[in-house]
Scaffold this motif. Structure first.
Motif, mmCIF file in Angstrom:
data_model
loop_
_atom_site.group_PDB
_atom_site.id
_atom_site.type_symbol
_atom_site.label_atom_id
_atom_site.label_comp_id
_atom_site.label_asym_id
_atom_site.label_seq_id
_atom_site.Cartn_x
_atom_site.Cartn_y
_atom_site.Cartn_z
ATOM 1 N N MET A 133 26.288 46.338 29.966
ATOM 2 C CA MET A 133 27.787 45.922 30.530
ATOM 3 C C MET A 133 27.815 46.384 32.070
ATOM 4 S SD MET A 133 30.326 44.660 28.798
ATOM 5 C CE MET A 133 31.668 45.359 29.182
ATOM 6 N N PRO A 134 28.415 45.228 32.862
ATOM 7 C CA PRO A 134 28.663 45.355 34.186
ATOM 8 C C PRO A 134 29.540 46.794 34.512
ATOM 9 C CG PRO A 134 29.197 43.365 33.584
ATOM 10 C CD PRO A 134 29.038 44.053 32.424
ATOM 11 N N ALA A 135 29.416 47.042 35.714
ATOM 12 C CA ALA A 135 30.510 48.446 35.979
ATOM 13 C C ALA A 135 31.914 47.826 35.874
ATOM 14 C CB ALA A 135 30.100 48.795 37.409
ATOM 15 N N SER A 136 32.588 48.757 35.474
ATOM 16 C CA SER A 136 34.211 48.276 35.075
ATOM 17 C C SER A 136 34.800 47.722 36.609
ATOM 18 C CB SER A 136 34.950 49.321 34.571
ATOM 19 O OG SER A 136 36.236 49.015 34.223
ATOM 20 N N LEU A 137 35.646 46.907 36.419
ATOM 21 C CA LEU A 137 36.652 46.486 37.781
ATOM 22 C C LEU A 137 37.719 46.952 37.529
ATOM 23 C CD1 LEU A 137 35.706 42.567 37.726
ATOM 24 C CD2 LEU A 137 34.382 44.232 38.891
ATOM 25 N N CYS A 138 37.955 47.928 36.698
ATOM 26 C CA CYS A 138 39.367 48.133 36.105
ATOM 27 C C CYS A 138 39.668 49.476 37.433
ATOM 28 C CB CYS A 138 39.671 48.799 34.851
ATOM 29 S SG CYS A 138 39.541 47.220 33.822
ATOM 30 N N GLY A 139 40.937 49.450 37.328
ATOM 31 C CA GLY A 139 41.471 50.372 38.584
ATOM 32 C C GLY A 139 42.467 49.857 39.750
ATOM 33 N N THR A 140 42.630 50.745 40.403
ATOM 34 C CA THR A 140 43.650 50.297 41.786
ATOM 35 C C THR A 140 42.840 50.473 42.938
ATOM 36 O OG1 THR A 140 45.489 51.123 40.591
ATOM 37 C CG2 THR A 140 45.675 50.803 42.997
ATOM 38 N N TRP A 141 42.637 49.231 43.918
ATOM 39 C CA TRP A 141 41.970 49.049 44.707
ATOM 40 C C TRP A 141 42.561 48.702 46.130
ATOM 41 C CZ3 TRP A 141 36.724 49.892 43.614
ATOM 42 C CH2 TRP A 141 36.342 49.769 42.187
ATOM 43 N N GLU A 142 42.127 49.408 47.300
ATOM 44 C CA GLU A 142 43.038 48.992 48.592
ATOM 45 C C GLU A 142 42.087 48.332 49.500
ATOM 46 O OE1 GLU A 142 45.457 52.302 50.407
ATOM 47 O OE2 GLU A 142 43.889 52.102 51.838
ATOM 48 N N MET A 143 42.726 47.384 50.130
ATOM 49 C CA MET A 143 41.794 46.352 50.745
ATOM 50 C C MET A 143 41.295 46.993 52.188
ATOM 51 S SD MET A 143 42.952 42.769 52.783
ATOM 52 C CE MET A 143 42.703 41.700 51.284
ATOM 53 N N LEU A 144 39.864 47.002 52.428
ATOM 54 C CA LEU A 144 39.327 47.563 53.491
ATOM 55 C C LEU A 144 39.037 46.472 54.597
ATOM 56 C CD1 LEU A 144 36.561 49.796 51.915
ATOM 57 C CD2 LEU A 144 38.471 50.324 53.099
ATOM 58 N N SER A 145 38.593 45.350 54.009
ATOM 59 C CA SER A 145 38.269 44.281 54.944
ATOM 60 C C SER A 145 38.600 42.935 54.335
ATOM 61 C CB SER A 145 36.587 43.965 55.373
ATOM 62 O OG SER A 145 35.820 43.903 54.373
ATOM 63 N N ASN A 146 38.743 41.874 55.156
ATOM 64 C CA ASN A 146 39.233 40.500 54.847
ATOM 65 C C ASN A 146 38.768 39.543 55.850
ATOM 66 O OD1 ASN A 146 40.843 38.818 53.506
ATOM 67 N ND2 ASN A 146 42.851 39.418 54.235
ATOM 68 N N ILE A 147 37.702 38.971 55.537
ATOM 69 C CA ILE A 147 37.035 37.992 56.286
ATOM 70 C C ILE A 147 37.174 36.403 56.090
ATOM 71 C CG2 ILE A 147 34.736 37.099 57.512
ATOM 72 C CD1 ILE A 147 33.760 40.134 56.954
ATOM 73 N N ASN A 148 37.616 35.689 57.136
ATOM 74 C CA ASN A 148 38.032 34.410 56.871
ATOM 75 C C ASN A 148 39.166 34.132 55.896
ATOM 76 O OD1 ASN A 148 37.595 31.670 57.904
ATOM 77 N ND2 ASN A 148 36.430 31.007 55.928
ATOM 78 N N LEU A 149 40.071 34.954 55.605
ATOM 79 C CA LEU A 149 41.353 34.513 54.879
ATOM 80 C C LEU A 149 42.066 33.229 55.650
ATOM 81 C CD1 LEU A 149 43.450 35.253 52.789
ATOM 82 C CD2 LEU A 149 44.619 36.510 54.247
#
Ligand code: VL7
Length: 135
Positions: free
Chosen positions: A1-17
């Motif tokens: 099983m892959p590591a769980s993506l579940c949770g709350t996450w805050e953006m650190l970086s955002n390239i080429n939005l």
């Protein structure tokens, strides 16, 4: 099983939005606002159903799906188009293909070094985002 993506996450970086939004046909004034946002990602799973919430002070985008089941996605508050979307696991990556009026559109999430990574792509443009866990 892959590591769980579940949770709350805050953006650190955002390239080429910017390139990604241009590919989606987002207008200049909305792009200017969107570029300043620090997005949050909330990923929840109840049995085989996922909910992904992208939250910001300007707009939120929420949708839910089951892995391996095609669904109708309406990108409300984003480019506002209809896609036939399907999310699958490819190794440790959660991958979505969004079939619609834009070619070569989709995204992929994965965990690397305890960070949540996201690539959003559309018509040759890729936006790369990294998030840190906050809950
Ligand atoms: C969705 C920005 C830019 C329009 C508003 C900006 C509001 C906050 O699709 C996404 O994530 C996937 C994977 O986690 C789940 O849907 C990212 C936000 C990316 C798109 C388009 C600008 C207008 C930003 C909602």
């Amino acid at each position: 099983m892959p590591a769980s993506l579940c949770g709350t996450w805050e953006m650190l970086s955002n390239i080429n939005l910017e390139g990604y939004m241009i590919a989606l046909g987002i207008g200049l004034s909305t792009r200017k606002i969107a570029l300043k946002l620090k997005q949050r990602k909330v990923i929840e799973q109840v049995s085989d159903k996922y909910v992904i919430k992208t939250l910001s002070t300007f707009r939120n985008y929420v949708f839910s799906f089951r892995v391996d089941e095609e669904f109708d996605e309406f990108t409300k508050g984003l480019d506002e188009t209809h896609c036939k979307s399907v999310v699958t696991w490819e190794g440790n990556r959660m991958v979505c293909i969004q079939k619609g009026e834009k070619k070569n559109r989709g995204w992929a999430h994965w965990i690397e070094d305890d960070k949540l990574h996201l690539e959003l792509y559309c018509e040759g443009q890729t936006c790369k985002q990294v998030f840190k866990r906050v809950a």
